[in-house]
Write a protein that holds these residues in place. Structure first.
Motif, PDB file in Angstrom:
ATOM      1  N   ALA A   1       9.642 -14.654 -31.454  1.00 38.70           N
ATOM      2  CA  ALA A   1       9.286 -15.455 -30.268  1.00 38.70           C
ATOM      3  C   ALA A   1      10.093 -14.980 -29.062  1.00 38.70           C
ATOM      4  N   ASP A   2      11.391 -14.691 -29.265  1.00 39.65           N
ATOM      5  CA  ASP A   2      12.228 -14.198 -28.158  1.00 39.65           C
ATOM      6  C   ASP A   2      11.672 -12.890 -27.602  1.00 39.65           C
TER       7      ASP A   2
ATOM      8  N   GLY B   1       8.620 -11.919 -27.748  1.00 38.54           N
ATOM      9  CA  GLY B   1       7.253 -12.058 -27.219  1.00 38.54           C
ATOM     10  C   GLY B   1       6.253 -11.210 -27.989  1.00 38.54           C
TER      11      GLY B   1
ATOM     12  N   ALA C   1       7.378 -23.576 -31.841  1.00 34.29           N
ATOM     13  CA  ALA C   1       6.748 -23.324 -30.541  1.00 34.29           C
ATOM     14  C   ALA C   1       6.891 -24.555 -29.639  1.00 34.29           C
ATOM     15  N   ARG C   2       6.723 -25.743 -30.253  1.00 27.64           N
ATOM     16  CA  ARG C   2       6.838 -26.974 -29.474  1.00 27.64           C
ATOM     17  C   ARG C   2       8.251 -27.099 -28.895  1.00 27.64           C
TER      18      ARG C   2
ATOM     19  N   ARG D   1      10.301 -24.795 -28.234  1.00 31.16           N
ATOM     20  CA  ARG D   1      10.537 -23.757 -27.226  1.00 31.16           C
ATOM     21  C   ARG D   1       9.685 -24.002 -25.972  1.00 31.16           C
TER      22      ARG D   1
ATOM     23  N   GLU E   1       6.528 -23.413 -25.860  1.00 29.19           N
ATOM     24  CA  GLU E   1       5.594 -22.270 -25.786  1.00 29.19           C
ATOM     25  C   GLU E   1       4.442 -22.500 -26.747  1.00 29.19           C
ATOM     26  N   ASN E   2       3.464 -21.614 -26.685  1.00 28.83           N
ATOM     27  CA  ASN E   2       2.434 -21.590 -27.719  1.00 28.83           C
ATOM     28  C   ASN E   2       2.622 -20.338 -28.563  1.00 28.83           C
TER      29      ASN E   2
ATOM     30  N   ASP F   1       1.125 -17.346 -30.778  1.00 32.04           N
ATOM     31  CA  ASP F   1      -0.142 -16.616 -30.942  1.00 32.04           C
ATOM     32  C   ASP F   1      -0.238 -16.145 -32.383  1.00 32.04           C
TER      33      ASP F   1
ATOM     34  N   ASP G   1       0.128 -26.410 -30.331  1.00 25.60           N
ATOM     35  CA  ASP G   1       1.258 -25.482 -30.175  1.00 25.60           C
ATOM     36  C   ASP G   1       0.965 -24.060 -30.632  1.00 25.60           C
TER      37      ASP G   1
END
Ligand code: LLP
Length: 441
Positions: free
Chosen positions: A126-127, A129, A148-149, A151, A153-154, A156, A203
């Motif tokens: 996640a960091d 991307g 994700a929640r 952070r 973010e969503n 993928d 999320d």
């Protein structure tokens, strides 16, 4: 019996001195400079395989991402080559992720696999991307959504789905059948449940589905069946959930020739069969063309690798066989022991001499580490150089320090130039993690 000379591939040739050459480097010179055991990677051949994949599929389908399965062979230099060739990269651990990151591989062309991804690995992805996380279980889906929640973010994602296909290959590398630890099964309803939960989650962004049915496969029909079943499943999800998935990842698995008896299909043949099966299934279900993703590992890098060894004692057991010991074995190539994998070999400094001597090629570990059960070699003597072919995939990446053997070096060869891409381990590397607690001092 396997015949070494028939196995020449890529830039391999026999030069006027009767020596094997790879990338226009005489292997006798490579051994003098870098020692043995030595992994040699033929850069031109590797790049040609990348090109074959890119072009064969681009000719057939509108949008295809060829995603190198890093588990086959990952080093920072490999990441550079894969990047330069415009391929994507599949990583299956924090270690592979870190390797790619340190090599500067573009995260928007990477995806993360694994049936039990650790929180640290998911955070790292996640960091960075990363383009896609291939989710393997319902519990992982929940963990990823939760992460994700937190952070803001969503995530993928793709969902790994088990199509229920048992391909013809060694049972240890079959992964598409019902009885597997990987993925969410279509047959049990787990795959549909995963899609439903992913669709409901605020999320995660669900982009598509993935399957990988096995490795070292020669039978193209399994790929066609996988394509058909996956499109059928996507169509079923559209019907049940009103969701049209835009990406389909069919994994890796194309086999390569390890011996002269092996006749694997070509990459172009794989492209033909997959394109045909996909188009047929899409027409049958009236489904729009997805982005196709493929994850070849072995067929990209396998035949680009050769391992060089120095011959040690040659023992003839009259009436039984002759054992030729080399200065490596199980620790640099565990595949014969693990999968009864076959290889072939050549006496690389007598490559023009008739191969009249049937031998068993043995390693130098403290157990019966046979590299090749039987191979016909030129009359071989202590000090000769043996080349074992098709060792580019799952050799270095599966190497160990068994018997406290330092791992070999790896050189990348092209146009007469040889560059070290992995240093040979030294004795100190073996002790780096050892500690003697105070009370034992
Ligand atoms: N994608 C996934 C999710 C995989 O698990 C694998 C391989 C691949 C792609 C690449 O498959 P390939 O194109 O290389 O067949 N250590 C074994 C092979 C294990 C393969 C594991 N997964 C061997 O040495 O034969």
């Amino acid at each position: 019996m396997p015949d070494g000379q028939l196995m020449l591939s890529g830039t391999q040739r026999i030069n006027d001195a009767g020596h094997l050459e790879i990338g226009q480097c005489d292997v006798v010179d490579l051994v003098a400079e870098f020692g043995t055991p030595l992994y040699v990677v033929d850069e031109a051949h590797l790049r040609e395989q990348c090109r074959q994949y890119r072009e064969s599929f681009a000719r057939k389908l509108p949008q295809v991402n060829i995603c190198f399965a890093g588990k086959a062979l990952l080093t920072t230099a490999m990441c550079r080559i894969i990047d330069q060739e415009g391929l994507h990269l599949d990583v299956a651990s924090g270690g592979e992720l870190y390797t790619a990151q340190q090599a500067g591989f573009p995260p928007e062309r990477m995806l993360l696999h694994g049936n039990f991804k650790l929180d640290d690995e998911l955070e790292m992805a996640a960091d960075m991307g990363l383009s896609r996380i291939v989710v393997d279980s319902l519990s992982e889906l929940r963990r990823i959504a939760e992460m994700a929640r937190c952070r803001g973010e969503n995530a993928d994602i793709h969902l790994r789905v088990v199509p229920g296909i048992k391909p013809q290959t060694h049972s240890y590398v079959q992964t598409g059948q019902i009885d597997t630890k990987f993925g969410l099964h279509i047959s049990t309803g787990a795959a549909a449940e995963g899609i439903r939960q992913a669709q409901e989650s605020a999320d995660v962004n669900l982009h598509g589905v993935h399957c990988h049915i096995g490795s070292q496969m020669f039978e193209l029909d399994s790929f066609a069946r996988a394509a058909h079943i996956m499109v059928g499943f996507m169509a079923q999800m559209r019907e049940q959930l009103g969701l049209t998935l835009k990406e389909l990842n069919l994994g890796g698995g194309l086999g390569i020739a390890y011996t002269a008896e092996d006749a694997p299909p070509t990459i172009a043949e794989l492209a033909d069969i997959i394109a045909e099966a996909l188009e047929q299934a899409l027409a049958e279900y009236d489904y729009p063309m997805p982005v196709l993703i493929l994850e070849p590992g072995r067929s990209l890098v396998g035949t680009a690798g050769t391992t060089l060894y120095t011959v040690g004692p040659v023992k003839e057991i009259p009436g039984v066989r002759t054992y030729v010991a080399v200065d490596g074995g199980l620790s640099d190539n565990p595949r014969p022991a693990l999968y009864e994998a076959q290889y072939t070999a050549l006496v690389a400094n007598r490559a023009n001499e008739p191969r009249t001597m049937p031998v068993r090629l043995a390693g130098r570990h403290c157990e019966t580490d046979t590299l090749i059960e039987e191979v016909a070699l030129a009359p071989v003597q202590e000090g000769d150089i043996i080349a074992v072919f098709s060792t580019g995939a799952y050799n270095y990446s599966m190497a160990s320090n068994y018997n406290r053997f330092p791992r070999p070096a790896m050189v990348l060869v092209q146009e007469g130039q040889a560059d070290v891409i992995v240093h040979r381990e030294g004795l100190d590397d073996l002790l780096r993690q050892d500690v003697i607690p105070q009370r034992l001092r």
